[in-house]
Each structure stands twice: as structure tokens, then as C-alpha cells.
Scaffold this motif. Structure first.
Motif, PDB file in Angstrom:
ATOM      1  N   ARG A  83       0.821  -1.217   0.000  1.00  0.00           N
ATOM      2  CA  ARG A  83       0.000   0.000   0.000  1.00  0.00           C
ATOM      3  C   ARG A  83       0.848   1.256   0.000  1.00  0.00           C
ATOM      4  N   GLU A 143     -12.076 -15.770   0.411  1.00  0.00           N
ATOM      5  CA  GLU A 143     -12.558 -17.094   0.768  1.00  0.00           C
ATOM      6  C   GLU A 143     -12.604 -17.236   2.292  1.00  0.00           C
ATOM      7  N   THR A 158     -12.137 -19.771   4.281  1.00  0.00           N
ATOM      8  CA  THR A 158     -11.045 -20.491   4.951  1.00  0.00           C
ATOM      9  C   THR A 158      -9.892 -19.532   5.270  1.00  0.00           C
ATOM     10  N   VAL A 159      -9.631 -18.621   4.351  1.00  0.00           N
ATOM     11  CA  VAL A 159      -8.538 -17.676   4.578  1.00  0.00           C
ATOM     12  C   VAL A 159      -8.888 -16.723   5.713  1.00  0.00           C
ATOM     13  N   LEU A 167      -7.482 -28.669   1.105  1.00  0.00           N
ATOM     14  CA  LEU A 167      -6.270 -28.113   1.731  1.00  0.00           C
ATOM     15  C   LEU A 167      -5.448 -29.160   2.495  1.00  0.00           C
ATOM     16  N   ASP A 183      -7.888 -25.730  -2.104  1.00  0.00           N
ATOM     17  CA  ASP A 183      -9.097 -25.618  -1.278  1.00  0.00           C
ATOM     18  C   ASP A 183     -10.298 -26.392  -1.829  1.00  0.00           C
ATOM     19  N   THR A 227      -7.408  -9.395   0.910  1.00  0.00           N
ATOM     20  CA  THR A 227      -6.811 -10.328   1.870  1.00  0.00           C
ATOM     21  C   THR A 227      -5.822  -9.621   2.791  1.00  0.00           C
ATOM     22  N   ASN A 237      -2.185 -16.632  -0.913  1.00  0.00           N
ATOM     23  CA  ASN A 237      -2.932 -16.224   0.276  1.00  0.00           C
ATOM     24  C   ASN A 237      -3.122 -17.366   1.270  1.00  0.00           C
ATOM     25  N   TYR A 238      -2.681 -18.551   0.869  1.00  0.00           N
ATOM     26  CA  TYR A 238      -2.840 -19.715   1.742  1.00  0.00           C
ATOM     27  C   TYR A 238      -1.500 -20.151   2.327  1.00  0.00           C
ATOM     28  N   GLN A 277      -8.820 -18.319   9.119  1.00  0.00           N
ATOM     29  CA  GLN A 277      -7.452 -18.537   9.575  1.00  0.00           C
ATOM     30  C   GLN A 277      -6.864 -17.245  10.156  1.00  0.00           C
ATOM     31  N   LEU A 278      -7.148 -16.119   9.484  1.00  0.00           N
ATOM     32  CA  LEU A 278      -6.621 -14.840   9.963  1.00  0.00           C
ATOM     33  C   LEU A 278      -7.257 -14.470  11.299  1.00  0.00           C
ATOM     34  N   ASP A 301       0.089 -19.531   4.971  1.00  0.00           N
ATOM     35  CA  ASP A 301       0.137 -19.988   6.360  1.00  0.00           C
ATOM     36  C   ASP A 301      -0.801 -21.159   6.623  1.00  0.00           C
ATOM     37  N   LEU A 302      -1.710 -21.408   5.682  1.00  0.00           N
ATOM     38  CA  LEU A 302      -2.726 -22.437   5.891  1.00  0.00           C
ATOM     39  C   LEU A 302      -2.366 -23.718   5.143  1.00  0.00           C
TER      40      LEU A 302
END
Lengths: 320, 596, 314
Positions: free
Chosen positions: A268, B295, B297-298, C75, C88, B274, C274-275, B301-302, C277-278
Motif C-alpha cells: 500500500r 474465501e 477459509t482464509v 487443503l 481448497d 486479503t 494467500n494460503y 485462519q486470519l 500460512d494455511l
């Protein structure tokens, strides 16, 4: 010779800029999309209003007329007004310029300052441990896009370690050292991600062109004449080997003004790249034209400077 | 529950035979939630107390800076030129309407002293006018008093065609008249059951006459105040950088006691959804992040980081799949998707029915959107009183196969069904957006099992949602067999929005693709009922009619509604916000505060 | 005359030099011998061969369909059932990488060839012809550098996508458009580098000597000048491959690339970011694949250059 060359090239730059601006304008006008796209989905906005809005921006005129209006205004030093914010384009650009120059400029300086010596050292001892490490970093730098390295950095330094903030703020509170420290902290990640991205190809180019020059006959001749290794390296190898580097850096420098769209988006950073992308998405022609026009001038200027530098790096180069 | 039963009960409340609470209980017993029940009462003229918002701070200010993150950013701050939610949100920090909508769809007074109703004489019995009483003592940020002149000016400003205000739709078929310094009457051209449009909500934000008067009409865009707002809101303008940053400082003259809690506000723009969620939920660099189309799931998780919470607010938005009634591959009179060329297979009810059975809404909900959306059979989902109970949906591949078999669609050697030389092979388009492409894949897989071949096409949002007449990929052109996007009524009254199925609204070359009926469905019965509902002053009857309109759309499978979507945002743990699906997020930022 | 510094690690092996000098062998065989001694180049060749083999024949060894949705395995981390884990929707990532790898490798190589080809052509002509031709070609280069790419790409889709898809089919048309677009927007730096090298080389003694001996302009370029720009060219080529693999995925966000359900490596990396960490496997495997490809091609390039370098005497 060189002065005549410079004069000629500068003279040619004017019609070539006109040509470039006309082509860019044509592409913008012909490309799909319009500044009021979001309104279309809104059932409460009558089509007549959208038509009226378009007319108020002169979008109903033929392309060539619009171009001439733009060109004449530009010649008078008027940059026009943004379609979406109705703000003077020059003001918009000036709002973004300091941050862009600070972040991207620092990244470029770091990239050059690190990449050139590393590349030279790697070339002096090819396939040594140092060379291998430098190369690996370079491959990481250009094989992985900034959208990935940026998120990795955020996950590590912001989310896990809580060391650095990842939202760049243009309005940092505080004064004196506190302010400087905050500015530095928030700039570290974007600067490093960009420096890696821009420095990585440089390392490879420096190394490879040095290797090429080192192998050239005249270097051997110089060595045979008994000139010291260090002097040969500095006088002949580095200067000749820097030619591709000068080319590359000249190609990267306009980007310091033009911004880095992806990196700016991730952190950003309110720079020119994010201004350009939002203008592009909203088909804000005056803003896009202004940025790309200045960018085009910089491209021409820096490439010209590079051409002149070739003659300095290798005096035998004869620009015709 | 039938309309007559409802009416009887409402009358009982009116006459005092049934308490409000009793009514709400009876409604709950038949599955109508309390807010809807209240809505029914209020629309039927039973005065009601809006759900009070629990505002704790006991003094103005002292809350520090409120930092909010928008992944798009406002480009200008005049609500009459707001081209998107981002601009409306930026403007709403400084400007306010006469009244706003709360989450349940109740009108809450902002600059109005009270909400007009039949009882207080504010709403004319014949539906041709509404009279607003204004709060006294409200001052613009520059100290000038706010009066009826300002309100009338906004009408003149927005209704002037030369101004080209995007709010003009709300001020076109009506007229604002000053009754006295603090009273304004809005007169409608015809009986208007939904009177709460002009001066209300997002389109109703009021700008000051003394600043904008010289800039009415063609000069409107040159007004310096478009970028430096002077409003009545809880924060005074401080700084604005288009597409990046808006800031304000506390308005110590704000008319509501003890509000606002925060001393300053900063709205930062840019980036992606995100990482905006990350900045609130994981690192708490910001207090609030807007419109997180991410999504589940994301997000989930956060949220586990424990710094913030995800906030879901119901809106009218429905993710739906449209079925093209016209043939996108045939050129008639120089245009594709012409009304003169019916779609060879999609006009067949059997195919439509099969398709509706092949949408695995549950999986889409469960694995993509989570609680951000609810599988629905209805096109109209909110406010809840318009939610039809007559419809249902199922996911059943076997049944779809059976229907297609029966209708004579035979599988070819490639596994794709065909009849009369027409293969069931469809181009399915939507905008480029992570969850949507996954959604497309789920549909494609299920259709494949029924012998329907789906070709997925994704178009950049900036092209898909544009009015560019020259581009074939815009959604109003619908040069595909199926397409998917989200739409919803901006008001807690879906009538205007339901014009998207009126025959004459069919989007065609002849109307510059500006018609609202994208599927080009033609139904005289729908048109007739739609027109009737537009003139119906009895709220209960009107509600029943609107439900019937929804049922016609669903039963004929004009579109396949998929999910009723929520507005998703993230906020840090101790922040208390007041959000509404009928308003922009900043509508009542004056009431936001931090819990100790 | 011997080079001052050996460019290859193999130079440290005295045996190599002795062998190379003792037997008169054909140039190719000689090159192969030198190449074989270039340890990293051999590693590069092996790794690249494995990757190419994997994407070409992987489908036979790992027949799991790449588009089968399995929500129950959503996942999932790497396991026996899914060696690379799942995304996913429960897609098998190994199957997706095998499928997508074909496209990514093909696009990467083809787009690199287009970019390098165009760049060398423009750079070589500008660097030898000079004068007006040079001025015009550099104007063209500046123009392409200054063009805003997003609207240009949107315009290209709008103008050519449907026509090309009609002419070459869904896959072929898109492949063509992706390769040409990436190549056509990335040749400029190569052109400028080649041109600058030529400026320097055309004044060097050995080129002048060749000229004095009556070598034709073409011969001069192909035999004397081009080989001496190989170093930067190989670097540029490897960078272009990486760039093209990534750029392909960005193109699909403009609706210009392959449909969004085609899991190219760049696309997987983008979707998986974006995944991290998952489900780190989602981004890490494609990231590794791109990295290894670039790395091995780069090693291979270095090895080839060293092997064919006419001035090397080992």
C-alpha cells in the motif's frame, strides 16, 4: 562528433515523443472500458446521466479531436483534470512523486550498489562459493515474483515476528528521530523486495558480461604486457563489462518515476504505480496520459544518456 | 401465512387487541423473524421504536484516531458524483442524509427530527407526498446553519440534467418544496409507495447550498468543495488524496450528544482484500477493513490470530446465474443475443430445470463462502419480509439426468448431450474473482456429470461491469449462455430492482445495451404484476406482490439464485461499529466507539 | 591464446586440458566433452530433463485427474494419496502441476524465443547499421518501453482473441496470443543490450581483422559479434523464461491467458499465495518448480556457452 550526435538525438526526440503520445492516446481510446463502469450496475442511475457525464468529459468527441485538445493543453503546460477525481493531474502526480522517488529510488540505489560489486566479484572467481551464493540469490530474485516474495516478507516480519508494519503510511506521526525511525521501518520491506527484484538480473548481467570481457583477447594482451591484475580489472574489464549494466540501469530508472504496481499494491505504498493502476482501471485518460508521457520522456532521456555513456566506457565506440 | 391472516393480526395490533410483543411472537411461530415482524407493523402504520443502539461513551472525543482500511479508495468526495461505494463511504464521513437505514431496514433519523409516517401526518394517504421535519440547531462545518433551503437545493442540484449527478435517479420524478425553514415536502409525480428514496440513505446525503450554489449545472464538476467537503457529519474534513487517503478531525459542534467518540479518522485506500483483512485481524495495524471478498477459509485462519473479529451484515445481494433467453451465437439485425433469435436449448424448460438441479449451492457455500453467504432459492432475499417461503431448491444430478433423458437429449460419443443438432455446450462467463472461478468449476463438474459441457470464461471486472458499447464481453451484452454475478437492491424495497425482468427492459442493441433485463426474458404476466405493484399503496398487498414476482422468476428459472451474500468486514476486538446492509459502512460512524 | 580466467570449474582439472589438446576431435564432440566436465551444467541438464519428463509423461505415472473436486480432502498437506497436497477444492496439486507444467514450460520457452529473437534481430540491426536505421529502431524500442501495458493487453484481447481462437482453436489460439504478447512486450531490453554490445564489439581488433579479411556483414555478425554477446543473452533468456511463466498467470487475470481453470505454475503460485500460512504446499511446489526450471536452464546455458566458446583452450 558526440555533441553533434547529442544535438541530433535531442532534435529527433521531439517528433518521436509526439508519435509515442499519439499512439498511446490511440490505444487508450480504443481499449475497452470506461470511467463510469461501476455506474452501469447501479439500477438507480439513469442511462441519460451516464451519457451526460461522458459528454461533460468530452468523451463523445472523435478520438483525434480529443488528442489535439490534450496536446494543445499539454503544450500550454496544462496537464488536464482527472476524470474521476476532477483534480488537477499535476497536483495528483505531485502528491505521489516524493514517496515514489524515496521508495523506488532507494531500492534502485541499493540494487545497483549491491549488485555491481557482487557481480564483479562473482566474475573474478567464477564458480567459487561466493559466486554460487550470489547466483542462488539472483535466481530467487527473478524466479519468484514480487507478489510472492512480498507476502513471504509480510508473513515473516509482520505477522510472525511483529517487527515491521506492512501498511505503508504517507502520513507518519511524530517528529525528529521517531519520525525517521518510523519511516525507515515501514520502508524496509517494500525497498528490500524491490531491490531484490531489480538487483537480481543486474548481478547476473554484471557477472556474465565481466566473464565475456575477461575472456576477450585484448585483456589477455594487457595482462601479457605486464599490467597488474587489479589495473586490468578496473581499467579494461569493469569499464567494458559495465556496458550491459548501464543499458539495464537506464532501462530501470524511468521506473523509479513510473512506480512499481505490484509492490506498491502489496505494501500500500501510495506511489505512482498505484495511481497509474487505479487510473487504468477507471479509464482515467488524463492521468494515464500524464504519467505515461512523463515516463516516455524519461525512457528517451535515460536511453540517450546510456548511449552517451557507452562512448565514455569504451572510447572506441563511435556513435553515428 | 396468508396475506389476509397477516392483515388481521396487524389490525389487531393497531386496535390494541394484540400487543406488539404478542404480534412478534405469533410471527416467530410461523417463522418470521422479529425484525420482519416489526417492519410489517411499521409499514402498516404502527409506530415502532427502532432497535436502540447501545452507545456507551459518556463524553465526546477522547477515543484517539480511528483507522479504517478500504482496499479501493475514494476518488472524490461529493456524494452526488460518487461512482462507487468507496466514494460514498468517503463522503459519508462528512455528509449525512435526512435519515438512514439500519441493519433491519428501519429508517433512523439523521438530519430529520423524526421519521414521517401516516400517523404523524408526514406521509400523505394517497402516497403523493411526504413531509420531513428537520433537526434544528444543526450547523455545517463552517458554522452556517442547516435549513430547508439546503435540502431543496440538493433536489435542484441533483435533478438538473446538466449537473449529471449520479444520484439524479432519486430526484427525477419528484419535487422538493420548502414549507418553512425546518420543514420540506417532497411531492411525487404519481402515488409512490416507496417514498423513502429522496434525501434518504446513500443517495440522500446533503451538501450545503451556500458552498455549492455557484456550482450547479454544467459547472458542478469544477467546485473545489468536491474535494474539500463541508458537511454536517461527526468529522470535519482535514486532508484528501484521491485514490489513497481521506482524513477528518472531530466535529465538536456535532448535534448528537457525546458523539463522536473518536478524535480523528483516517481512511486509507489501496491494496487487496486479503491483506486488508491481515492488517486488522493479524497485526491490528488498522481498526476496520471494508468489504472483504475473500474465501472463508482464509478469513477464518486470519481471525485465529485473536486480534480482531469478522463482522457479517445481511444485504440484498444475491450471487446468481443468469440463463440467456436469446441465442448468443446467432447474428440477427447486426446483433448477437437478439430478441428475434431465441436460444435453441436454454428456452427449453427441461434444460432449465436440469441446470437448476446441477448447482451445488451447499458446497459452494460450505467450501468457498462459508458464513459469508447462505444458499438460497430466491432472487429477493432481503429484507426478510420479502423472502419467499414458496420456493425451494435441490442439488440432484440423477434427477437432472432423468429430466434430460425424458426430454430427448441423448449423449453423443463425447459424452455431451444433444437434441436436434443442438449440443448442450454452454459458455459460462463471469468476472475475474477468486471465489467466482471456483464456483464456476463446481458448476462445471456437476454439469459434466449430466452430459452438459461448460466452457468457463472469466472477464476482467473492469471490462465485464462496464457500459462500453463496443466491447462484446460486458455483462449487459451477455454474449454467452450463462453468466454469474452479484446484484442486489440498494433499498429495503426491491420493486425498482425487480425491473430487471420486465420485457421492455430487455438489453438490446436498439437501447444501447442499457436495458436492465439482461436475460431478455419475456413475460406479459410478470410485466402486468410489476406495474400493479408499482402503484399499490397497501404495504401488505405490495409485499405479497413482490414475493409473487420473485416466485415467477424462480419458478420459470429465469435465473438460478445461488447465494444470499453478506457484507463482510473485519474489525479489531474492542471496536464497536454500527453497520447496515442498506447503507454504506460509514453511515453511522458517529456511533462507533472502542470498548474499554 | 588462452583466456585469462577460466569460466568453468572444469578448468581446475588439469586432465581436462591435457585431454582436450592431445586428441584432434570434432568440434561438437569436443564441446560435449567440455560440457560433461561442467558439473553444474550436467546437474542442470539432469534436473531439467526430470522436469520435462515429468510434465510430458507424468500423466501416465500419476493418473489422478487434475480437475476432480474432492471437498473432503480440501487443503490437505502432502500425503501418499496426494504427494503435493491439495488446494481448497481438494484438487490434487501434483496432477495440476503436471498438467500446468506443460503449458508453463512451453509458454516460457516459446515466449523467451520470441523475445530473444526479436531483441537480437532489432539489436543486431541497430548495432551494425547505425545511423537512421538505428535511430528508428531505438524509437520503436522507446515506444514499446513507454506503452502502458494494461490497456494495450485489453485492446489485444478485444481485437484479436476471438479471431485467433477461431483460427487456431481454443488452446492453440490462446497459446499463440500468450507467447506473442509476452515476447512482443519483452524484447526491448534485449535489443538494447545486444545493440550496446555490438557498438563495443564492432570496434574490437578481432572484428576489424575479420572485416579486413573481407568477411561479409552477415558473417561478421553471426560468427564474430553474436558469439561474444552470448553471455548477456543467456542471462536475458533465463530471466525471460521466469518472466514469461509468471506473466502468463497475470495475463489470465486480464482474460487474455488460459481459462482460469487451467492450473499453470504461475497461476498456482498466485492462487496459493494467500494460503501460505494455511496450506504452504499450494504455493511452494509451483514456486520451487519455476525456480528449479530457471536455475537448471541457467546452468545449462552457462555450460553450453563455455563448451562452445571458440576461444577457450583447455
Amino acid at each position: 562528433m558526440s555533441r553533434a550526435y547529442l544535438f541530433r538525438r535531442t532534435l529527433i526526440a521531439i517528433p518521436s515523443l509526439l508519435g509515442i503520445s499519439a499512439i498511446i492516446f490511440g490505444i487508450l481510446a480504443a481499449a475497452p472500458g470506461d470511467p463510469f463502469g461501476q455506474l452501469v450496475t447501479n439500477p438507480n442511475v439513469p442511462p441519460a446521466v451516464i451519457a451526460q457525464l461522458r459528454a461533460s468529459l468530452g468523451l463523445n468527441q472523435p478520438i483525434y479531436l480529443r488528442y489535439f485538445h490534450w496536446l494543445i493543453a499539454m503544450l500550454h503546460g496544462e496537464w488536464g483534470f482527472s476524470f474521476t477525481s476532477r483534480m488537477d493531474v499535476a497536483t495528483l502526480i505531485m502528491q505521489r512523486l516524493p514517496v515514489t522517488l524515496a521508495v523506488l529510488g532507494t531500492a534502485e540505489v541499493i540494487a545497483v550498489l549491491i549488485a555491481v560489486p557482487v557481480g564483479i566479484l562473482a566474475a573474478v572467481r567464477p564458480y567459487s562459493l561466493f559466486d554460487q551464493i550470489a547466483n542462488t540469490f539472483a535466481y530467487v530474485g527473478f524466479a519468484l515474483p514480487t507478489f510472492f516474495t512480498g507476502i513471504l516478507a509480510i508473513l515473516l516480519f509482520s505477522v510472525r515476528l511483529h517487527w515491521l508494519p506492512f501498511v505503508f503510511q504517507d502520513h507518519v506521526s511524530g517528529t525528529g528521530w521517531v519520525w525517521i525511525w518510523k519511516e525507515v521501518k515501514q520502508s524496509i520491506m517494500p525497498v528490500m523486495v524491490l531491490a531484490l527484484f531489480q538487483g537480481a538480473p543486474l548481478v547476473r548481467f554484471v557477472r556474465s558480461s565481466m566473464l565475456d570481457v575477461i575472456r576477450l583477447d585484448y585483456v589477455t594482451t594487457a595482462r601479457a604486457k605486464g599490467i597488474g591484475k587489479r589495473r586490468v580489472l578496473m581499467r579494461h574489464v569493469v569499464r567494458n563489462g559495465l556496458i550491459p549494466v548501464v543499458t539495464l540501469v537506464a532501462l530501470q530508472l524511468p521506473g523509479v518515476f513510473g512506480g512499481a504496481i505490484v509492490t506498491e499494491q502489496i505494501f500500500r505504498v501510495p506511489g505512482m504505480g498505484s495511481l497509474l493502476i487505479s487510473a487504468l482501471l477507471e479509464n482515467d485518460t488524463p492521468v494515464i496520459m500524464a504519467i505515461t508521457f512523463v515516463f516516455a520522456i524519461l525512457v528517451i532521456v535515460f536511453n540517450l544518456i546510456a548511449d552517451l555513456l557507452y562512448g565514455w566506457l569504451d572510447p572506441r565506440i563511435n556513435l553515428r | 401465512m396468508e396475506e389476509t391472516d397477516l392483515r388481521r393480526l396487524i389490525n389487531n395490533v393497531k386496535r390494541g387487541r394484540l400487543s406488539r410483543r404478542g404480534f412478534v411472537k405469533r410471527m416467530a411461530a410461523v417463522g418470521i423473524a422479529a425484525p420482519i415482524a416489526n417492519q410489517l407493523l411499521s409499514l402498516s402504520g404502527v409506530a415502532m421504536a427502532a432497535t436502540p443502539f447501545d452507545y456507551k461513551p459518556t463524553k465526546r472525543g477522547g477515543g484517539g484516531t480511528l483507522k479504517v482500511l478500504w482496499w479501493q479508495a475514494p476518488t472524490l468526495l461529493n456524494p452526488h458524483f460518487a461512482t462507487g461505494t468507496k466514494d460514498q463511504d468517503g463522503s459519508r464521513i462528512f455528509y449525512q442524509p435526512l435519515a438512514g437505514w439500519d441493519a433491519e431496514g428501519n429508517l433512523i433519523p439523521q438530519l430529520a427530527a423524526e421519521i414521517p409516517s401516516l400517523e404523524n401526518g408526514g406521509v400523505a394517504k394517497d402516497g403523493t407526498s411526504v413531509t420531513w421535519k428537520l433537526k434544528k440547531g444543526v450547523k455545517w462545518h463552517d458554522g452556517q446553519p442547516f435549513t430547508a433551503d439546503d435540502v431543496v437545493f440538493n433536489w435542484a442540484y441533483a435533478s438538473n440534467p446538466a449537473t449529471a449527478a449520479v444520484t439524479s435517479g432519486s430526484y427525477t420524478y419528484n419535487k422538493a418544496i420548502k414549507v418553512d425553514d425546518y420543514t420540506v415536502r417532497v411531492e411525487f409525480n404519481k402515488p409512490t409507495p416507496f417514498w423513502a428514496d429522496p434525501f434518504v440513505g446513500t443517495n440522500g446525503m446533503l451538501i450545503p447550498k451556500h458552498i455549492f450554489a455557484p456550482f450547479i449545472g454544467a459547472k458542478a464538476h469544477a467546485a473545489p468543495a468536491n474535494l474539500k467537503p463541508v458537511g454536517t457529519g461527526p468529522f470535519k474534513f482535514k486532508d484528501f488524496r484521491p485514490s489513497e487517503y481521506v482524513s477528518g478531525v472531530i466535529n465538536t459542534d456535532y448535534y448528537e450528544p457525546n458523539k463522536p467518540y473518536f478524535d480523528a479518522i483516517e481512511m486509507k485506500g489501496g491494496g487487496d482484500a486479503t491483506s486488508a483483512a491481515r492488517a486488522v485481524l493479524e497485526t491490528a495495524e488498522y481498526d476496520y477493513a471494508w468489504n472483504l471478498q475473500v474465501e472463508w477459509t482464509v478469513l477464518k485462519q486470519l481471525e485465529k490470530a485473536g486480534k480482531g473479529v469478522i463482522e457479517l451484515v445481511s444485504s440484498a445481494n444475491v450471487e446468481h446465474i443468469q440463463l440467456n433467453n436469446t441465442d448468443p451465437n446467432k447474428v440477427v439485425d447486426g446483433q448477437r443475443s437478439s430478441l428475434k433469435a431465441p436460444h435453441p436449448t436454454l428456452t427449453d424448460p427441461a434444460v432449465r430445470q436440469a441446470l437448476s438441479l446441477l448447482i451445488d449451492k451447499d458446497s459452494v457455500q460450505k467450501y468457498i463462502y462459508g458464513p459469508e453467504a447462505v444458499a438460497t432459492p430466491n432472487y429477493v432475499n432481503a429484507p426478510p419480509r420479502y423472502y419467499s417461503k414458496n420456493t425451494h431448491w435441490e442439488f440432484n444430478i440423477a434427477k437432472a439426468n432423468e429430466i434430460l433423458d425424458k426430454a430427448g437429449y441423448k449423449k453423443g460419443s463425447d459424452g455431451i448431450r444433444a437434441k436436434g443438432g443442438h449440443q448442450l455446450k454452454y459458455v459460462f462467463q463471469t468476472s475475474i474473482n477468486g471465489p467466482r472461478q471456483k464456483n464456476q468449476e463446481i458448476v462445471k463438474q456437476a454439469c459434466g456429470k449430466a452430459g452438459i459441457d461448460i466452457v468457463i470464461k472469466a472477464i476482467p471486472a473492469s471490462v465485464f461491469f462496464s457500459s462500453d458499447v463496443g466491447n462484446p464481453d460486458t455483462y449487459p451484452k451477455f454474449y454467452a449462455d450463462l453468466q454469474m454475478y452479484t446484484t442486489g437492491s440498494n433499498y429495503p424495497d426491491p420493486w425498482q430492482w425487480m425491473q430487471s425482468f420486465v420485457s421492455t427492459q430487455a438489453s438490446q442493441k436498439s437501447n444501447n445495451w442499457e436495458g436492465r433485463n439482461i436475460t431478455r426474458w419475456q413475460s406479459p404476466a410478470y410485466d402486468k404484476l410489476y406495474a400493479e405493484a408499482g402503484n399499490e399503496m397497501d404495504p401488505v398487498k405490495r409485499t405479497a406482490m413482490l414475493i409473487k414476482l420473485n416466485d415467477m422468476v424462480v419458478d420459470n428459472i429465469v435465473v438460478i439464485p445461488e447465494l444470499h451474500r453478506m457484507n463482510v468486514s473485519a474489525q479489531v476486538k474492542n471496536l464497536v461499529t454500527r453497520l447496515s446492509g442498506w447503507e454504506d459502512d460509514m453511515w453511522d460512524v458517529a456511533s462507533w466507539y472502542r470498548n474499554a | 591464446m588462452a583466456g585469462l580466467t577460466p569460466a568453468s570449474i572444469s578448468a581446475d582439472l588439469p586432465g581436462a586440458a591435457a585431454e582436450g589438446q592431445s586428441k584432434p576431435v570434432s568440434r561438437t564432440l569436443d564441446a560435449w566433452r567440455r560440457f560433461r566436465r561442467h558439473r553444474l551444467a550436467v546437474v542442470g541438464l539432469v534436473v531439467l530433463s526430470i522436469i520435462v519428463f515429468g510434465v510430458v509423461f507424468g500423466k501416465l505415472l500419476w493418473p489422478t485427474p487434475m480437475s476432480a473436486i474432492d471437498f473432503s480432502a480440501s487443503l490437505a498437506p502432502p500425503s501418499v494419496a496426494h504427494p503435493f497436497g491439495t488446494d481448497d477444492l481438494g484438487h490434487d496439486l501434483l496432477a495440476r502441476m503436471i498438467f500446468g507444467g506443460r503449458i508453463s514450460l512451453a509458454v516460457g520457452l516459446a515466449a523467451m524465443l520470441v523475445a530473444v529473437g526479436l531483441g537480437v534481430l532489432v539489436g543486431a540491426i541497430a548495432g551494425t547499421a547505425a545511423g537512421r536505421v538505428d535511430t528508428f529502431l531505438m524509437w520503436l524500442t522507446d515506444l514499446f518501453l513507454a506503452l502502458p501495458q494494461l490497456p494495450l493487453l485489453l485492446l489485444i484481447i478485444y481485437l484479436f482473441r476471438d479471431t485467433l481462437v477461431r483460427l487456431f482453436g481454443e488452446e492453440g489460439g490462446i497459446f499463440l496470443i500468450v507467447v506473442v504478447v509476452i515476447g512482443a512486450l519483452r524484447w526491448m531490453s534485449i535489443a538494447r543490450i545486444v545493440r550496446a554490445q555490438f557498438f563495443s564489439l564492432r570496434e574490437k581488433e578481432f572484428v576489424e581483422a575479420a572485416r579486413a579479411l573481407g568477411a561479409s556483414r552477415l558473417r561478421e555478425v553471426v560468427h564474430h559479434m553474436l558469439p561474444n554477446t552470448l553471455g548477456p543473452l543467456i542471462v536475458a533468456a533465463t530471466i525471460e523464461i521466469a518472466n514469461a511463466i509468471i506473466a502468463e498467470s497475470t495475463l489470465s487475470f486480464l482474460g487474455l491467458g488460459f481459462p482460469p481453470d487451467v492450473p499453470t505454475w504461475g497461476r498456482l503460485l498466485y492462487d496459493g499465495r494467500n494460503y501460505l500460512d494455511l496450506a504452504p504446499q499450494w504455493a511452494i511446489f509451483p514456486g520451487m518448480a519455476i525456480f528449479l526450471t530457471v536455475l537448471s536452464i541457467s546452468f545449462l546455458g552457462d555450460g553450453l556457452r563455455d563448451a562452445f566458446d571458440p576461444r577457450r583452450v583447455l
